[in-house]
Design a protein around this motif. Structure first.
Motif, PDB file in Angstrom:
ATOM      1  N   GLN A  57      54.673  40.763  87.968  1.00 39.56           N
ATOM      2  CA  GLN A  57      53.389  40.886  87.275  1.00 39.56           C
ATOM      3  C   GLN A  57      52.314  40.305  88.184  1.00 39.56           C
ATOM      4  OE1 GLN A  57      52.891  38.978  83.400  1.00 39.56           O
ATOM      5  NE2 GLN A  57      51.339  40.509  82.871  1.00 39.56           N
ATOM      6  N   GLY A  88      56.798  45.491  74.803  1.00 36.37           N
ATOM      7  CA  GLY A  88      56.608  44.294  75.622  1.00 36.37           C
ATOM      8  C   GLY A  88      57.725  44.094  76.636  1.00 36.37           C
ATOM      9  N   GLN A 145      56.927  44.057  80.608  1.00 34.90           N
ATOM     10  CA  GLN A 145      56.361  42.782  81.063  1.00 34.90           C
ATOM     11  C   GLN A 145      57.432  41.699  80.998  1.00 34.90           C
ATOM     12  OE1 GLN A 145      55.564  39.758  79.321  1.00 34.90           O
ATOM     13  NE2 GLN A 145      54.315  38.819  80.931  1.00 34.90           N
ATOM     14  N   ASP A 148      51.350  38.563  77.899  1.00 30.84           N
ATOM     15  CA  ASP A 148      51.547  39.820  77.199  1.00 30.84           C
ATOM     16  C   ASP A 148      51.090  39.608  75.771  1.00 30.84           C
ATOM     17  OD1 ASP A 148      53.167  42.574  77.407  1.00 30.84           O
ATOM     18  OD2 ASP A 148      53.528  41.703  75.426  1.00 30.84           O
TER      19      ASP A 148
END
Lengths: 313, 541
Positions: free
Chosen positions: B70, B161, B164, B438
């Protein structure tokens, strides 16, 4: 004598068992338990069902007697278990924390004794008589210095400012110099006080003027007659102080970032890490029992009058 | 306080006596050297999902790699161990192509099989080995090894989610040997075999940890400028619990980098041109949450009154520095899905007093408001990991005292805190904070099946009767809505609802603060503030 040692040994075993059981009961009666404390931690974000599964996996839901029997059996078979919080065997925690604690305590104790003797000698040197009042107040000063503050000041002065010894990555003895001093100063105070008081008391005994009349100097009277007579009470207090020394080293360990039993105990109490605490309790009780046994056995060696009394018992 | 002042004076004096080492502004990275890193606390269990604990994350981030990376600036998900991926429309099937040639430090391959085993453990837990489920993976069903370098994950319900979730510290990939160990044994760092740029060389439990660089490392995140092995030869973590010792050691040249710099110590570090790194944790802000099951705070007017009686600006100005931004919402302004709701968070004691009067809480003789003979007296436990939490809560207690509300700040052993915190009668308030970049983070904090800060029915408290279906519905949408704009809208709705109902009083955006010597270059942080030393190097000094 053999009977005496045997009965002392029996007492020691009883003390160990009692310490183990009492600590076990106390730990179990605290709110919460190690599994709860570790896993209810928001870092894991576990659901209540997942938590219940883990509790079952650790047997944390078993009956009190069952858990007690389990703990006793493990100890008797030499298995200290796993530290739930640290995730390593208790035996390796002890292997890394016990030796540095013992080394710190033993060296701290030796230095404390030296300091106490130095104070006592300085106080009784005729040349320093004018300073006597000041020297006599040193023990009260030493005992009122907070260990935490003393440790930090020693680091700030000797390590960060004068740069004499590093605190980070020091050599094995280099790293012990300041901690030993930190531990020794407060411990030396009661020793010095007892020494001073006893010397004063023994000096009033009738044999002192007799020895002086025979032509012995003040120093020789002190060394040959007074010193030996003051040792017994000092030894008794020393035995007690040594136990306290290990327990109270936690502050020194924290300030200097040292491994040790003190810090380990603090963490284990905080997380109710039962396996670790049980091991520490047993070790501490053993150390205490052994030291007091040694002190008791030393009495007759130092004072022949006690030998006959013990033999008769 | 007297001691502290003396200590600070001594450290300042020390600092003044030192010549500040001047780094030569050479931008060419130098290979070699060992970074001396002072850590406040020893790591605990290093099972990757346990990486949330700050000290654990600081180690795991160097020794393990993740499927994805990320980007901490854009928060976009970029390739790492996975070269590419596809997600089906309703986010129930994820397929990852694994980069070839990646190995764990024990020599075993990091292939589709290893990835599948890692995620089966993280997603489902392992009862036999006592390994718990990872917080970041929702609705996991099973994995499928499609071919040696392709792995597919199936979910019971949409799990937007998850992508992530593959980039966070808690999803660090470890070798099959590590996964086969019982949870009990994973506190031993030498047993954590990852594929990261560093490897655990040796460890003295509770005292020191040495990492060395893997010279064959060649699979850093592909979009990073730096490729190949780490510049450093090694990192040495030394546990130094005492704040003043960590700072003194850094300023006197005995250490290169320290974690947990307190706000009141920032000035002396900055004055000597040492670097301060305040990495945002990008999640739910440092806050207190109410437990509406407690009758004292069940009335929305009481909660709203306390929200408007809280002066966040004063908290930040009195106790912190510019690195601790005043909260503008439930989540951090750097977090995904953030909405500026600062107008809902105004400090207005007059409104607060009016609300309490309306709710029939009248001031008694001692200045504390009462109703039916009961005083409006609340209790909260201080939270040790949060910066200066005790001081924060005590300041809040002073602010609330002005409108006639008593707040007791309690300290306790972990056992007390854990058991009392699931009992709203004992603690009507709890300190809340969690980092994850997130929108799922807001669900993590408030949903009954997760961290359950509000103690709803079906959560941690078996006796709970309070629940808020509207809130839970919004939180479920955040975790399962596959349309990105709708998902962000749900995240915004959740923040608005939490503040409208005054369930939460956010204080400030919590950073993790580090300090480094001026010659330490190229320190990076992942999206929630854990340091990465992959591209770090030591300039001449």
């Amino acid at each position: 004598m053999a009977r005496y040692i045997l009965s002392r040994f029996g007492q020691a075993l009883f003390v160990l068992w009692a310490a183990f059981s009492v600590s076990f009961v106390l730990l179990q009666s605290l709110p919460g338990d190690a599994v709860l404390i570790k896993f209810q931690n928001p870092d894991y974000g576990l659901s209540p069902e997942q938590l219940a599964d883990i509790r079952a996996a650790y047997g944390a839901d078993g009956s009190f007697l069952h858990q007690y029997a389990h703990a006793v059996w493990n100890f008797l078979t030499g298995d200290f278990g796993y530290s739930l919080q640290a995730g390593v065997p208790v035996s390796s925690l002890l292997a890394t924390n016990l030796p540095p604690s013992l080394l710190l305590a033993a060296s701290g104790f030796v230095v404390a004794t030296l300091l106490a003797v130095l104070i006592a000698i300085a106080c009784n040197l005729s040349g320093l008589a004018w300073l006597r009042g000041l020297i006599q107040s040193i023990p009260s000063l030493f005992i009122s210095v907070p260990t935490f503050w003393l440790g930090i000041m020693l680091i700030q002065i000797f390590s960060f400012r004068l740069r004499l010894v590093p605190v980070i990555n020091p050599g094995p003895w280099e790293g012990l110099f300041l901690p030993i001093l930190t531990v020794a100063v407060p411990i030396s105070a009661p020793l010095a006080q007892i020494l001073l008081k006893n010397i004063d008391e023994v000096l009033t005994k009738p044999f002192v003027p007799v020895a002086r009349a025979k032509g012995l100097s003040h120093a020789k009277v002190l060394w040959r007659h007074v010193a030996k007579n003051t040792l017994l009470p000092v030894l008794t207090v020393a035995g007690l102080l040594f136990g306290e020394l290990i327990a109270s080293a936690v502050i020194t360990e924290t300030v200097f970032g040292l491994n040790g039993i003190g810090g380990l105990t603090k963490q284990a109490v905080d997380s109710q890490d039962v396996a670790v605490l049980q091991a520490i309790v047993v070790i501490a009780a053993t150390a205490f029992v052994v030291i007091n046994l040694v002190v008791d056995l030393l009495y007759p060696v130092l004072d022949p009058r006690l030998k006959t009394k013990l033999g008769a018992a | 306080m007297g001691i502290k002042a003396k200590l600070n004076a001594a450290t300042l004096l020390t600092a003044w006596l030192l010549a500040v080492p001047v780094a030569f502004a050479d931008d060419q990275p130098v290979k070699g050297g060992t970074l001396i890193y002072l850590e406040q606390q020893a790591h605990t269990n290093l099972y990757p999902p346990a990486g949330g604990f700050y000290p654990n994350g600081g180690i795991l981030n160097q020794i393990t790699d993740k499927l994805t990376y990320q980007n901490p600036q854009t928060l976009q998900i970029e390739p790492w161990v996975a070269e590419s991926w596809t997600v089906n429309d309703n986010a129930t099937e994820y397929t990852f192509k694994i980069r070839k040639g990646v190995t764990f430090s024990d020599g075993s391959p990091l292939d589709a099989n290893a990835v599948a085993k890692n995620y089966d453990t993280f997603g489902l837990g392992n009862k036999e080995l006592k390994q718990p489920v990872s917080e970041v993976i929702n609705n996991y069903d099973h994995s499928e090894v499609v071919d040696p370098y392709t792995v597919k994950f199936y979910f019971k319900k949409p799990s937007p989610g998850f992508l992530q979730g593959t980039s966070v510290i808690g999803s660090g990939l470890v070798s099959l040997k590590t996964l086969a160990l019982p949870f009990d044994q994973l506190g031993d760092a030498t047993k954590i075999i990852g594929s990261g740029p560093f490897v655990v060389e040796s460890e003295t439990l509770g005292k020191q940890l040495a990492l060395m660089a893997r010279t064959d490392y060649n699979w850093g995140p592909s979009k990073l400028e730096h490729q190949g092995r780490a510049y450093l030869d090694g990192i040495k973590y030394i546990i130094t619990g005492e704040d003043s010792v960590r700072i003194g050691a850094l300023l006197s040249g005995q250490a290169d980098f320290i974690r947990q710099l307190q706000a009141y110590d920032e000035k002396q570090v900055a004055d000597q041109s040492f670097a301060i790194y305040a990495a945002p944790t990008r999640g739910v802000n440092d806050s207190v949450a109410f437990r509406p099951d407690n009758p004292l705070v069940a009335d929305i007017k009481v909660r709203q009154a306390l929200l408007h009686a809280t002066n966040n600006k004063e908290i930040v100005d009195t106790l912190f520095s510019a690195n601790y931004p005043q909260a503008k919402s439930v989540i951090s302004s750097a977090a995904a899905g953030y909405a500026d709701l600062s107008s809902n968070l105004s400090y207005d004691p007059a409104v607060a007093e009016k609300l309490l009067d309306e709710a029939d809480w009248k001031k008694g003789a001692d200045g504390i408001r009462q109703k039916d003979g009961k005083p409006l007296s609340l209790a909260v436990y201080e939270s040790l990991p949060q910066p200066q939490n005790k001081a924060v809560l005590q300041l809040v207690a002073q602010q609330w005292a002005k409108i006639g509300v008593k707040l007791q700040v309690l300290a306790g052993t972990s056992g007390n805190v854990v058991t009392d915190n699931v009992d709203p009668a004992k603690t009507p308030l709890v300190v809340a904070e969690v980092g994850r970049a997130d929108p799922d983070v807001v669900k993590s904090q408030f949903y009954p099946k997760n961290r359950d800060a509000l103690l709803q029915k079906g959560g941690l408290n078996p006796k709970a009767i309070f629940f808020d279906d509207k809130l839970n519905g919004i939180l479920e949408t955040v975790a399962s809505e596959t349309d990105r704009s709708k998902r962000l809208a749900a995240a915004k709705a959740a923040q608005e609802y939490l503040l409208d109902q005054a369930y939460v009083i956010p204080f400030f955006e919590e950073p993790q603060v580090f300090a480094g010597a001026p010659y330490v270059k190229g320190v990076a942080f992942e999206a929630v503030g854990r340091p990465s030393f992959y591209s770090t190097w030591l300039a001449e000094h």
